[in-house]
Design a protein around this motif. Structure first.
Motif, short mmCIF file in Angstrom:
data_model
loop_
_atom_site.label_atom_id
_atom_site.label_comp_id
_atom_site.label_asym_id
_atom_site.label_seq_id
_atom_site.Cartn_x
_atom_site.Cartn_y
_atom_site.Cartn_z
N UNK A 58 0.86 -1.17 0.00
CA UNK A 58 0.00 0.00 0.00
C UNK A 58 0.90 1.23 0.00
N UNK A 59 0.71 2.11 -0.98
CA UNK A 59 1.57 3.29 -1.10
C UNK A 59 0.73 4.48 -1.52
N UNK A 60 1.18 5.66 -1.12
CA UNK A 60 0.51 6.90 -1.51
C UNK A 60 0.91 7.26 -2.93
N UNK A 61 -0.05 7.72 -3.72
CA UNK A 61 0.23 8.11 -5.09
C UNK A 61 1.12 9.35 -5.13
N UNK A 62 1.94 9.39 -6.13
CA UNK A 62 2.86 10.53 -6.28
C UNK A 62 2.09 11.77 -6.73
N UNK A 63 2.44 12.91 -6.11
CA UNK A 63 1.87 14.19 -6.49
C UNK A 63 3.00 15.21 -6.58
N UNK A 64 2.99 15.98 -7.63
CA UNK A 64 4.01 17.00 -7.83
C UNK A 64 3.61 18.27 -7.10
N UNK A 65 3.72 18.21 -5.77
CA UNK A 65 3.36 19.35 -4.93
C UNK A 65 4.50 19.59 -3.94
N UNK A 66 4.54 20.79 -3.40
CA UNK A 66 5.55 21.13 -2.42
C UNK A 66 5.15 20.58 -1.05
N UNK A 67 6.19 20.25 -0.26
CA UNK A 67 6.00 19.80 1.12
C UNK A 67 5.05 18.61 1.19
N UNK A 68 5.27 17.65 0.32
CA UNK A 68 4.40 16.49 0.26
C UNK A 68 4.81 15.48 1.34
N UNK A 69 3.81 14.80 1.88
CA UNK A 69 4.02 13.73 2.86
C UNK A 69 3.72 12.40 2.19
N UNK A 70 4.70 11.50 2.14
CA UNK A 70 4.54 10.21 1.46
C UNK A 70 4.75 9.08 2.46
N UNK A 71 4.22 7.93 2.10
CA UNK A 71 4.33 6.75 2.97
C UNK A 71 4.07 5.51 2.13
N UNK A 72 4.49 4.37 2.65
CA UNK A 72 4.25 3.07 2.01
C UNK A 72 4.47 2.00 3.05
N UNK A 73 3.76 0.89 2.89
CA UNK A 73 3.91 -0.27 3.75
C UNK A 73 3.78 -1.52 2.89
N UNK A 74 4.62 -2.51 3.17
CA UNK A 74 4.64 -3.74 2.36
C UNK A 74 4.71 -4.95 3.28
N UNK A 75 3.98 -5.99 2.88
CA UNK A 75 4.01 -7.28 3.57
C UNK A 75 4.34 -8.35 2.53
N UNK A 76 5.42 -9.08 2.75
CA UNK A 76 5.81 -10.14 1.83
C UNK A 76 6.34 -11.34 2.61
N UNK A 77 6.37 -12.48 1.94
CA UNK A 77 6.86 -13.68 2.59
C UNK A 77 6.91 -14.84 1.63
N UNK A 78 7.49 -15.96 2.07
CA UNK A 78 7.56 -17.16 1.25
C UNK A 78 7.67 -18.38 2.16
N UNK A 79 7.32 -19.52 1.57
CA UNK A 79 7.48 -20.83 2.22
C UNK A 79 8.30 -21.69 1.27
N UNK A 80 9.45 -22.20 1.77
CA UNK A 80 10.39 -22.93 0.93
C UNK A 80 10.58 -24.34 1.49
N UNK A 81 10.75 -25.29 0.57
CA UNK A 81 11.03 -26.67 0.97
C UNK A 81 11.79 -27.36 -0.14
N UNK A 82 12.55 -28.43 0.20
CA UNK A 82 13.24 -29.23 -0.80
C UNK A 82 12.74 -30.66 -0.75
N UNK A 83 13.43 -31.55 -1.47
CA UNK A 83 12.98 -32.94 -1.55
C UNK A 83 13.23 -33.70 -0.26
N UNK A 84 13.93 -33.12 0.68
CA UNK A 84 14.26 -33.82 1.92
C UNK A 84 13.53 -33.14 3.09
#
Length: 622
Positions: free
Chosen positions: A268-294
């Motif tokens: 989730x991120x704030x859209x870019x705006x070409x304005x002065x003194x802009x306040x921006x933010x973003x947050x990300x959630x990611x992950x994975x589950x890994x396994x092999x043959x053993x």
């Protein structure tokens, strides 16, 4: 007409045009010239003789215009009337001729051109006159009026195809396929998916590899924010087919290995705006589950984000992340977690850019250390619009990952050692910018101080033909040079390359096992026309060294002792290329060739790579 009369007529015309005009020009005060012509009495008729031939005189005789006028004045007229001196009275005949003006013909003297009159009676039609006043004020200004904006009409050739599929076959039992699917052009909502498959087999026993990828993605704009996400599944399958071909083992049977990874992320991120003194933010959630043959398993979840406030040329912000991981194998189960906080300030001007901050890192779980690293960068424009000088100093903790190790070397054994490495201080300096239109570059020298740098070595004595991970305990110094060059002459021609040169100063180990000191990668993309595209890639890797453990003669069965033997691995070059031709807007054909030089090389000891491989197929857009 008789030539004599012709000559006389020409002489008279010349006299009438020029002599009076000359006389008027001079404006003489003398009286008009009077000439008297005396005619003798008629003689007796002479006997008839043959008429003499007329003498033809040209208009270009030596007589002057004055002579011609005199001749005209001396001409005797035959006349009667009241003149008493006529021939009838037996006297001499004389006549006075006075020249008063020059003869000037007028248009009335010309012969009229006869033309039949138009007898048709035509009455021209005149439409009734109507008018209406304009319902707007007439502008009086003389300046050019600004054009009103008009919506651009849709281009016919910009109609996008949402879906694409390719299938192909080749030598080495190659099967290739990929497909992409999307919802089309929508600025507020985008979603789609993809699927890929590639499998091939070499000449050695069980020298096979297959890779499958499936994924879906989406992005949507909600008010001032946008949200995006994806879910992917990756499977890599191979065999432990490597062995010492100089001492083959007839009882050798390669075992199977595969890796499964399910990953996803949402942001989730704030859209870019070409304005002065802009306040921006973003947050990300990611992950994975890994396994092999053993029995190896790894789960990872990372939550990250940032806040940033802009005040003119001043930036202030905070970024942070929480990296949670659990790693399991047959001999261990670990919790390897890292928390990071990075406060920073930035200053940016026309000719400079300054980033200043710190990176605060805390390990927790089975590891519990605390670090503070610098996070600073300076950029100065040394040649305006062309060349920038940059200097950077940073540090971080690198979490050891079973997933990353397996993707780098798929021939790893079980129970991989887990120990996080630490970039204590990475310092780099260099230049970047543009040398000419379309030609950009970046060159940097660096010096890294790494604690517990991971290395991969062969572990054939313990697990046959598999590799293990060891760490150079202590502080390892890595000095190097990175250079990048990208030349994009036009949109249809692009060539790029990157070179890496490294020098290792090991803390405990004698060599940087299986790490090359020279690496060159390059590629090109050429659009010959709207239908034909050619691409190519080149990889040149320097020589490396692997470590072999050989049982020492003094070792005992209960406590074996091994001697280390350096096993060199030659450098190699790998050239690949592809060509694609679009038949029409829907169908295309392609061909791709790998290892065109057909060089026999190996990335890992006793694991030779595949030889020359070529495959091709057809693509379809819909």
């Amino acid at each position: 007409m008789n030539s004599r009369y012709t000559y006389t007529l020409l002489t008279l015309i010349i006299a009438l045009y020029f002599v009076p005009a000359q006389a008027q020009t001079k404006k003489s005060t003398k009286k008009a010239t009077v000439k008297t012509a005396t005619k003798k009495p008629a003689a007796k008729p002479a006997p008839k003789k043959a008429a003499p031939k007329p003498v033809t005189k040209k208009a270009t005789d030596s007589k002057s215009l004055g002579d011609a006028a005199k001749t005209a004045q001396d001409t005797t007229k035959k006349g009667g009337g009241n003149n008493p001196n006529n021939a009838a009275n037996g006297g001499s005949l004389s006549e006075e001729i006075v020249v008063t003006t020059a003869y000037k013909p007028v248009l009335a003297d010309a012969v009229k051109i006869r033309r039949n009159p138009d007898l048709e009676d035509k009455a021209p039609f005149k439409a009734p006159l109507t008018y209406a006043p304009l319902d707007k004020r007439q502008e009086q200004n003389s300046e050019i009026r600004q054009l009103d904006p008009m919506k651009r009409p849709a281009e016919q050739d910009s109609v996008l195809t949402n879906n694409y599929a390719k299938v192909g076959f080749g030598n080495l039992k190659t099967i290739y396929g990929e497909g992409y699917f999307a919802n089309g052009r929508d600025e507020a909502l985008q979603f789609g998916g993809f699927i890929k498959h590639l499998s091939q087999s070499g000449s050695l026993q069980k020298q096979t590899q297959s890779r499958d990828d499936v994924g879906v993605f989406g992005k949507s704009i909600i008010g001032d924010n946008n949200i995006s996400g994806r879910i992917n599944y990756n499977r890599l399958g191979t065999y432990f087919y490597g062995y010492n071909q100089d001492a083959p083992d007839n009882n050798f049977v390669p075992t199977k290995q595969h890796f499964n990874t399910i990953s996803g992320e949402v942001e989730l991120a704030k859209n870019y705006k070409d304005v002065e003194n802009d306040f921006t933010y973003a947050v990300k959630l990611k992950g994975y589950a890994f396994s092999n043959a053993y029995q190896a398993r790894e789960n990872n979840v990372v939550i990250s984000g940032f806040l940033n406030q802009t005040v003119k040329q001043f930036y202030a912000g905070l970024s942070a992340s929480l990296d949670l991981a659990s790693q399991k194998d047959s001999l261990y189960s670990l919790g390897n977690n890292i928390a990071r906080v990075n406060p920073y300030i930035k200053f940016q001007g026309t000719n400079y850019k300054i980033d200043a901050g710190v990176n605060i890192v805390k390990e927790f779980g089975d590891f519990g250390k605390f670090y503070i690293f610098p996070a600073a960068k300076l950029e100065v424009q040394v040649v305006p619009k062309y060349v920038r000088l940059f200097v950077e100093a940073k540090g971080d903790v690198n979490r050891s990952s079973l997933h990353d190790f397996a993707m780098f070397n798929p021939f790893l054994g079980q129970n991989i050692s887990i120990k996080n490495s630490v970039d204590q201080l990475d310092i780099s300096a260099g230049l970047k910018g543009t040398l000419a239109p379309g030609l950009s570059f970046k060159a940097a020298v660096y010096r890294n101080s790494i604690k517990n740098m991971p290395l991969m070595v062969s572990n054939f004595n313990a697990e046959g033909n598999k590799f293990a991970v060891i760490y150079d305990d202590g502080k390892t110094r890595v000095n190097g040079f990175n250079g990048e060059l990208d030349f994009k002459a036009t949109d249809d021609f692009n060539i790029f390359g990157r070179v890496e040169i490294k020098d290792y100063q090991m803390a405990k180990e004698s060599e940087p096992w299986n790490l090359p000191k020279f690496l060159l990668t390059a590629g090109t993309a050429i659009h010959i026309d709207s239908k034909l595209t050619v691409t190519g890639s080149l990889l040149i890797r320097g020589s490396t060294t692997d470590r072999l453990l050989v049982l020492a003669p003094t070792s005992t069965p209960g406590s074996p002792v091994y001697n280390q033997i350096k096993q060199p691995i030659k450098g190699f070059g790998d050239l690949s290329g592809s060509v694609e031709y679009r038949i029409n807007s829907k169908f295309s054909v392609f061909a791709q060739a790998n290892n065109i030089l057909s060089s026999s090389y190996q990335n890992w000891l006793y694991y030779p790579n595949y030889g020359f491989n070529i495959f091709g197929g057809v693509g379809y857009s819909f």
